[in-house]
Every structure is written in C-alpha cells, then in structure tokens.
Design a protein around this motif. Structure first.
Motif, PDB file in Angstrom:
ATOM      1  N   ALA A 177       4.234  -8.315  -7.278  1.00 24.82           N
ATOM      2  CA  ALA A 177       2.994  -8.776  -7.896  1.00 24.82           C
ATOM      3  C   ALA A 177       3.156  -8.857  -9.412  1.00 24.82           C
ATOM      4  N   GLN A 178       3.808  -7.861  -9.990  1.00 21.49           N
ATOM      5  CA  GLN A 178       4.027  -7.862 -11.434  1.00 21.49           C
ATOM      6  C   GLN A 178       4.930  -9.029 -11.833  1.00 21.49           C
ATOM      7  N   GLN A 192      -7.272  -2.674  -7.517  1.00 24.54           N
ATOM      8  CA  GLN A 192      -7.148  -1.219  -7.587  1.00 24.54           C
ATOM      9  C   GLN A 192      -7.923  -0.508  -6.479  1.00 24.54           C
ATOM     10  N   ALA A 221      -2.510  -9.718 -10.075  1.00 26.65           N
ATOM     11  CA  ALA A 221      -3.117  -8.387 -10.165  1.00 26.65           C
ATOM     12  C   ALA A 221      -3.470  -7.892  -8.761  1.00 26.65           C
ATOM     13  N   ILE A 222      -2.972  -6.703  -8.406  1.00 24.16           N
ATOM     14  CA  ILE A 222      -3.302  -6.069  -7.133  1.00 24.16           C
ATOM     15  C   ILE A 222      -4.637  -5.347  -7.327  1.00 24.16           C
ATOM     16  N   TYR A 224      -8.809  -6.706  -0.761  1.00 28.80           N
ATOM     17  CA  TYR A 224      -8.137  -7.958  -1.087  1.00 28.80           C
ATOM     18  C   TYR A 224      -9.030  -9.182  -0.861  1.00 28.80           C
ATOM     19  N   LYS A 266       5.594  -4.238  -3.123  1.00 28.87           N
ATOM     20  CA  LYS A 266       4.401  -5.067  -3.288  1.00 28.87           C
ATOM     21  C   LYS A 266       3.970  -5.093  -4.750  1.00 28.87           C
ATOM     22  N   TYR A 267       3.932  -3.934  -5.389  1.00 26.60           N
ATOM     23  CA  TYR A 267       3.504  -3.864  -6.785  1.00 26.60           C
ATOM     24  C   TYR A 267       4.528  -4.507  -7.717  1.00 26.60           C
ATOM     25  N   GLU A 268       5.820  -4.328  -7.446  1.00 21.64           N
ATOM     26  CA  GLU A 268       6.864  -4.937  -8.271  1.00 21.64           C
ATOM     27  C   GLU A 268       6.809  -6.462  -8.184  1.00 21.64           C
ATOM     28  N   ASP A 326       5.292  -0.481  -0.226  1.00 23.02           N
ATOM     29  CA  ASP A 326       4.164  -0.441  -1.157  1.00 23.02           C
ATOM     30  C   ASP A 326       4.670  -0.655  -2.580  1.00 23.02           C
ATOM     31  N   GLN A 327       5.756   0.011  -2.939  1.00 19.78           N
ATOM     32  CA  GLN A 327       6.350  -0.143  -4.269  1.00 19.78           C
ATOM     33  C   GLN A 327       6.808  -1.582  -4.478  1.00 19.78           C
TER      34      GLN A 327
END
Length: 72
Positions: A27-28, A36, A33-34, A40, A23-25, A20-21
């Motif tokens: 994406a950044q 919120q 933008a994931i 999806y 995925k956010y890294e 999960d972490q």
C-alpha cells in the motif's frame, strides 16, 4: 488484519503477520492509504484491486523463486 471480515481461511495461519505486513508495504509503495479502523468500505474499488493484484504478483514471485531454488 484482526478486524478482517473476510471469510477466507489461510492455508498457513502462521503467515498471517507476514501477509499483513506485506499489505502495508505494498500500500505504501502504491501510495494507497489503508483504513486505520479496518473498514474497507470507503476504499476505492480501483485501489483495493490494485492492492490485491500487486500482492498476488509478489506472492507468485516469492513462490517461483522458492521453487527455482529447490530445483537448481
């Protein structure tokens, strides 16, 4: 990922938070933008594909490094 509607099961469930972490890294890094709310459906297919492909490449790289370390 608590709202994930995917039927995929992790081989190592303890890896859920790390994935999960990641995925956010990723994406950044890609400027994506994931959502919120965890939905999806409004995400562009191109963005979702880029995100999944980049994550896969990173996971393969991690696995290759791990294997290389075992056979030194």
């Amino acid at each position: 990922m608590s709202q994930n509607r995917s039927s995929n099961q992790l081989v190592v469930p303890q890896a859920n938070a790390a994935l999960d972490q990641m995925k956010y890294e990723v994406a950044q890094e890609l400027g994506i933008a994931i959502p919120q709310d965890g939905y999806y459906g409004n995400m562009a297919t191109r963005d979702a594909g880029s995100l999944g492909g980049y994550i896969t490449r990173k996971l393969v790289q991690i696995a290759e490094q791990s294997l290389a370390g075992q056979f030194k």
